[in-house]
Design an enzyme around this catalytic site. Structure first.
Site, mmCIF file in Angstrom:
data_model
loop_
_atom_site.group_PDB
_atom_site.id
_atom_site.type_symbol
_atom_site.label_atom_id
_atom_site.label_comp_id
_atom_site.label_asym_id
_atom_site.label_seq_id
_atom_site.Cartn_x
_atom_site.Cartn_y
_atom_site.Cartn_z
ATOM 1 N N GLU A 166 -136.926 -19.412 -97.690
ATOM 2 C CA GLU A 166 -137.982 -18.552 -97.149
ATOM 3 C C GLU A 166 -138.519 -18.996 -95.790
ATOM 4 O OE1 GLU A 166 -140.947 -17.400 -99.996
ATOM 5 O OE2 GLU A 166 -139.442 -16.399 -101.235
ATOM 6 N N GLU A 373 -134.328 -15.537 -106.265
ATOM 7 C CA GLU A 373 -135.660 -15.498 -106.894
ATOM 8 C C GLU A 373 -136.039 -14.057 -107.150
ATOM 9 O OE1 GLU A 373 -138.999 -17.659 -105.186
ATOM 10 O OE2 GLU A 373 -137.637 -19.232 -104.487
HETATM 11 C C1 BG6 Z 1 -141.282 -17.765 -103.434
HETATM 12 C C2 BG6 Z 1 -141.102 -19.245 -103.231
HETATM 13 O O1 BG6 Z 1 -141.946 -17.274 -102.328
HETATM 14 O O2 BG6 Z 1 -142.084 -17.316 -104.461
HETATM 15 C C3 BG6 Z 1 -141.435 -20.092 -104.449
HETATM 16 O O3 BG6 Z 1 -139.814 -19.545 -102.775
HETATM 17 C C4 BG6 Z 1 -142.654 -19.525 -105.130
HETATM 18 O O4 BG6 Z 1 -141.596 -21.410 -104.028
HETATM 19 C C5 BG6 Z 1 -142.347 -18.106 -105.607
HETATM 20 O O5 BG6 Z 1 -143.111 -20.297 -106.201
HETATM 21 C C6 BG6 Z 1 -143.478 -17.445 -106.363
HETATM 22 O O6 BG6 Z 1 -144.650 -17.422 -105.603
HETATM 23 P P1 BG6 Z 1 -145.967 -18.132 -106.106
HETATM 24 O O7 BG6 Z 1 -146.872 -18.147 -104.934
HETATM 25 O O8 BG6 Z 1 -146.481 -17.307 -107.213
HETATM 26 O O9 BG6 Z 1 -145.604 -19.504 -106.557
#
Ligand code: BG6
Length: 474
Positions: A166, A373
């Site tokens: 990211e 993700e």
């Molecule tokens: C992504 C990141 O943006 O989202 C992760 O690569 C992150 O590191 C995931 O944990 C979920 O977002 P958040 O803010 O709920 O942890």
């Protein structure tokens, strides 16, 4: 379009889940690890720090065994740079190197392909203190050297590496705290060059495939007005294409370059930069997807006013803060989409957007795609009988996996699906209460309890889905 019949998931499709080192490992200062910028960042009120997290560093064998039980064929995790080179540019830490050998070997023992992110938000803090981290060109060489250590150590065991997680979010949300846009985009440029050089070195040093791992989304215009459509197109360049065109085509998107130049934010190129961008050829595109973005046009003058107002905003008001961050004067302003479902944390639920994103990426870049993700972060309840009924998560996963199948039927070359996350880990900003896992980690924000692993309903559901290679989504 509606397909009358869906193609099955291809044989060998990678099923698994994702994590990042600082959000799950804990052991923040053990076995010679240096501190990362995450270890020294101010702790967000009412949330845990990252010192213990899910204690994955000590429990990785148990975690990998549970993933194997679900039938995983891949596990995406990150290597902590400060575990390998504690101060970022000095001596290599043998215990850190040995730890990831053990993790990789454990995955392979269970026929799980490790998909390794080389850098996931946890820059060695020593480099931040020494020269301001990515603000300095020196960070390019230090990152490439660290990657070379990983390629040399793990390159004969690992098939898939990811460069930077990211990068686009780090730049858009100004995680480096830069004072001007010029500084922000200069740091971003250093990351682009570092990524390009690491990609080239990976191909020279091992047989593995390597890819960038930005957070990609499809961009919707709020209305059908031509200006909102233009805003969506421009925002796509800022949010997505700046990070993918540069690595795949070797050049910044043209119109966006003009936008930066006119605002004195175009980064300085040095000798060899253009060449590095041109010569780095990723083998696939990995991307994180959490929902679509909606924008409307905004004039330069009105956009500058929003930016000015942001200075008075309460950062705890995430939704408002995010909208402010999504404002680009003279281009677009991010707005909430009344037609998009949301989680209780205000994150979009948009499986159709995933299909659109897959189509757009495939049609533009024609490289295999890997979803690294996607997930539903919400609090879970551990019932008195030790069960966790997370039907909302099952519903979320089901819809997104169906969207993947529709995209595959559209013709997209999708390699795998690796949602966030296998086991609960600490969210970037909202603690461990915001859970994403299919395996519950028994701890609260401040009470570490016994950190036991407990299977949620989604564990059994995902196992069934994988067993049937995505055919059984009931
Ligand atoms: C992504 C990141 O943006 O989202 C992760 O690569 C992150 O590191 C995931 O944990 C979920 O977002 P958040 O803010 O709920 O942890």
């Amino acid at each position: 379009m509606e397909h009358l019949k869906l193609k099955p998931f291809p044989k060998g499709f990678l099923w698994g889940a994702s994590s990042s080192a600082y959000q799950c490992e804990g052991a923040f200062d053990e076995d010679g690890k240096g501190l990362s910028v995450q270890d020294v960042a101010p702790v967000i009120p009412n949330t845990t720090d990252f010192k213990v997290a899910s204690d994955h560093y000590h429990r990785f064998k148990e975690d990998i065994a549970l993933m194997a039980e679900m039938g995983f064929t891949e596990f995406r995790f990150s290597i902590a740079w400060p575990r390998i080179i504690p101060d970022g540019d000095g001596d290599i830490n043998p215990k850190g190197v040995a730890h990831y050998h053990e993790v990789i070997d454990e995955c392979l023992k269970h026929n799980i392909q490790p998909v390794i992110t080389l850098y996931h938000f946890d820059l060695p803090n020593a480099l931040q203190e020494k020269y301001g981290g990515w603000a300095s060109r020196q960070c390019i060489d230090d990152f490439v050297r660290y990657c070379e250590v990983c390629f040399k150590e793990y390159g004969n065991k690992v098939k898939y590496f990811l460069t930077i997680n990211e990068q686009n979010m780090m730049t858009m949300f100004n995680m480096g705290g830069y004072k001007t846009d010029k500084e922000r985009y200069q740091a971003n440029h250093h990351m682009l060059i570092a990524q390009a050089k690491a990609t080239i070195r990976c191909h020279e040093m091992c047989d593995a495939w390597i890819a960038p791992a930005p957070n990609i989304t499809c961009v919707y215009p709020l209305t059908s007005s031509p200006l909102d459509n233009l805003a969506a197109m421009d925002y796509d360049q800022l949010r997505n294409r700046l990070y993918l065109d540069t690595i795949v085509f070797g050049e910044y998107p043209e119109a966006f370059k003009v936008y930066l130049e006119q605002r004195n934010a175009m980064p300085d190129f040095e000798e060899g930069d253009a060449e590095a961008l041109k010569n780095a050829h990723p083998d696939f595109i990995a991307f994180n997807y959490y929902g679509g973005s909606t924008v409307k046009y905004i004039s330069n003058e009105d956009g500058l006013k929003i930016k000015e107002n942001m200075k008075n905003l309460d950062k705890a008001n995430m939704a408002e803060f995010m909208t402010g961050m999504m404002t680009e004067p003279g281009m677009a302003v991010g707005v909430s989409n009344p037609l998009q479902e949301q989680t209780s944390y205000g994150m979009g639920i948009d499986p159709v957007g995933l299909r659109i994103t897959l189509r757009q990426l495939w049609e533009r870049y024609h490289l295999p795609l890997l979803i690294t993700e996607n997930g539903c972060g919400v609090p879970d309840t551990l019932e008195s009988d030790g069960t966790i009924h997370d039907d909302y998560r099952i519903d979320y996963l089901r819809k997104h996996i169906k969207a993947c199948q529709e995209a595959i039927t559209d013709g997209v070359d999708l390699m795998g699906y690796s949602p966030w996350s296998a086991f609960d880990l600490v969210s970037t900003h909202q603690g461990i209460t915001k859970r994403y896992g299919m395996i519950y980690v028994n701890r609260d924000e401040f009470d570490l309890k016994d950190l036991a692993r407990i299977k949620k309903d989604s564990f059994y559901w995902y196992k069934k889905c994988i067993e049937s290679n995505g055919a059984d989504l009931d």
